[in-house]
Scaffold this motif. Sequence first.
Motif, mmCIF file in Angstrom:
data_model
loop_
_atom_site.group_PDB
_atom_site.id
_atom_site.type_symbol
_atom_site.label_atom_id
_atom_site.label_comp_id
_atom_site.label_asym_id
_atom_site.label_seq_id
_atom_site.Cartn_x
_atom_site.Cartn_y
_atom_site.Cartn_z
ATOM 1 N N ILE A 22 -12.892 0.326 12.579
ATOM 2 C CA ILE A 22 -11.594 0.993 12.734
ATOM 3 C C ILE A 22 -11.388 1.403 14.188
ATOM 4 N N VAL A 23 -12.429 1.937 14.814
ATOM 5 C CA VAL A 23 -12.340 2.336 16.226
ATOM 6 C C VAL A 23 -11.954 1.128 17.082
ATOM 7 N N GLU A 24 -12.605 0.001 16.838
ATOM 8 C CA GLU A 24 -12.300 -1.219 17.599
ATOM 9 C C GLU A 24 -10.861 -1.667 17.363
ATOM 10 N N ASP A 25 -10.417 -1.630 16.103
ATOM 11 C CA ASP A 25 -9.039 -2.022 15.792
ATOM 12 C C ASP A 25 -8.046 -1.111 16.500
ATOM 13 N N PHE A 26 -8.331 0.191 16.527
ATOM 14 C CA PHE A 26 -7.445 1.148 17.187
ATOM 15 C C PHE A 26 -7.323 0.867 18.674
ATOM 16 N N GLU A 27 -8.395 0.373 19.289
ATOM 17 C CA GLU A 27 -8.361 0.075 20.722
ATOM 18 C C GLU A 27 -7.348 -1.028 21.044
ATOM 19 N N PHE A 28 -7.112 -1.922 20.081
ATOM 20 C CA PHE A 28 -6.163 -3.010 20.297
ATOM 21 C C PHE A 28 -4.731 -2.589 20.015
ATOM 22 N N LEU A 29 -4.561 -1.510 19.242
ATOM 23 C CA LEU A 29 -3.226 -1.030 18.883
ATOM 24 C C LEU A 29 -2.829 0.078 19.856
ATOM 25 N N GLU A 30 -1.953 -0.235 20.775
ATOM 26 C CA GLU A 30 -1.596 0.736 21.800
ATOM 27 C C GLU A 30 -0.509 1.694 21.337
ATOM 28 N N ASP A 31 0.360 1.256 20.476
ATOM 29 C CA ASP A 31 1.498 2.039 20.014
ATOM 30 C C ASP A 31 1.097 2.872 18.791
ATOM 31 N N TRP A 32 1.485 4.149 18.786
ATOM 32 C CA TRP A 32 1.112 4.998 17.660
ATOM 33 C C TRP A 32 1.813 4.614 16.371
ATOM 34 N N GLU A 33 2.974 4.002 16.467
ATOM 35 C CA GLU A 33 3.631 3.491 15.249
ATOM 36 C C GLU A 33 2.727 2.445 14.592
ATOM 37 N N ASP A 34 2.155 1.564 15.415
ATOM 38 C CA ASP A 34 1.259 0.532 14.891
ATOM 39 C C ASP A 34 -0.014 1.153 14.315
ATOM 40 N N ARG A 35 -0.524 2.185 14.959
ATOM 41 C CA ARG A 35 -1.726 2.858 14.471
ATOM 42 C C ARG A 35 -1.459 3.543 13.132
ATOM 43 N N TYR A 36 -0.312 4.198 13.019
ATOM 44 C CA TYR A 36 0.047 4.818 11.736
ATOM 45 C C TYR A 36 0.166 3.756 10.649
ATOM 46 N N ARG A 37 0.815 2.645 10.982
ATOM 47 C CA ARG A 37 0.941 1.546 10.007
ATOM 48 C C ARG A 37 -0.438 1.050 9.582
ATOM 49 N N TYR A 38 -1.331 0.935 10.547
ATOM 50 C CA TYR A 38 -2.700 0.487 10.263
ATOM 51 C C TYR A 38 -3.385 1.452 9.288
ATOM 52 N N VAL A 39 -3.287 2.755 9.552
ATOM 53 C CA VAL A 39 -3.904 3.759 8.677
ATOM 54 C C VAL A 39 -3.302 3.658 7.278
ATOM 55 N N ILE A 40 -1.985 3.521 7.197
ATOM 56 C CA ILE A 40 -1.321 3.397 5.893
ATOM 57 C C ILE A 40 -1.809 2.151 5.160
ATOM 58 N N GLU A 41 -1.953 1.051 5.885
ATOM 59 C CA GLU A 41 -2.446 -0.194 5.258
ATOM 60 C C GLU A 41 -3.873 -0.021 4.730
ATOM 61 N N GLN A 42 -4.699 0.732 5.461
ATOM 62 C CA GLN A 42 -6.060 1.002 4.984
ATOM 63 C C GLN A 42 -6.001 1.733 3.645
ATOM 64 N N GLY A 43 -5.095 2.681 3.521
ATOM 65 C CA GLY A 43 -4.933 3.414 2.273
ATOM 66 C C GLY A 43 -4.428 2.541 1.143
ATOM 67 N N LYS A 44 -3.481 1.659 1.453
ATOM 68 C CA LYS A 44 -2.946 0.757 0.434
ATOM 69 C C LYS A 44 -4.016 -0.191 -0.088
ATOM 70 N N ALA A 45 -4.993 -0.515 0.750
ATOM 71 C CA ALA A 45 -6.053 -1.451 0.368
ATOM 72 C C ALA A 45 -7.088 -0.827 -0.571
ATOM 73 N N MET A 46 -7.093 0.502 -0.678
ATOM 74 C CA MET A 46 -8.069 1.173 -1.567
ATOM 75 C C MET A 46 -7.659 1.000 -3.026
ATOM 76 N N GLU A 47 -8.670 0.935 -3.881
ATOM 77 C CA GLU A 47 -8.411 0.946 -5.316
ATOM 78 C C GLU A 47 -7.853 2.316 -5.696
ATOM 79 N N PRO A 48 -6.868 2.368 -6.591
ATOM 80 C CA PRO A 48 -6.355 3.676 -6.996
ATOM 81 C C PRO A 48 -7.414 4.462 -7.772
ATOM 82 N N LEU A 49 -7.383 5.766 -7.607
ATOM 83 C CA LEU A 49 -8.285 6.641 -8.347
ATOM 84 C C LEU A 49 -7.761 6.738 -9.780
#
Length: 136
Positions: free
Chosen positions: A9-36
């Motif tokens: 994740i740290v490495e991926d964040f280094e490539f994403l310079e825009d915070w909009e893209d970083r927020y989208r990335y974090v949201i996508e990580q959450g969407k990829a999780m199995e629901p509780l």
Amino acid sequence: MASPAFEDIVEDFEFLEDWEDRYRYVIEQGKAMEPLPDALKVPATKVDGCASQVWLHPVIEGGIFRFDGESDAMIVRGLIAVLRALYNDLPVAEVPAIDARAELARLGLNDHLSAQRSNGLRAMIERIRMVAAAQV
């Protein structure tokens, strides 16, 4: 030391310079999780101190710490995914020693979350640390 999954994740964040893209990335990580499962969304797994609804379900097997989680807010669900990358699959004795604040600072999250989100993130980290420390 952070887990390999968190380092990714740290490495991926280094490539994403825009915070909009970083927020989208974090949201996508959450969407990829199995629901509780709903059966695990109970008062015992609910995290107090979060503006949104948050549940964390820790499991310790063979001395290895893991947890699953859920939130009704997309960004918080993504933050749960980031915390899972930080903590999951570590020996339970190592979990309380992780400096989550310093690790998350590597992502710049401390400076880009609202006060409510930061408080909720701290509450989740505290719950994780408390559960792990009780097992050590």
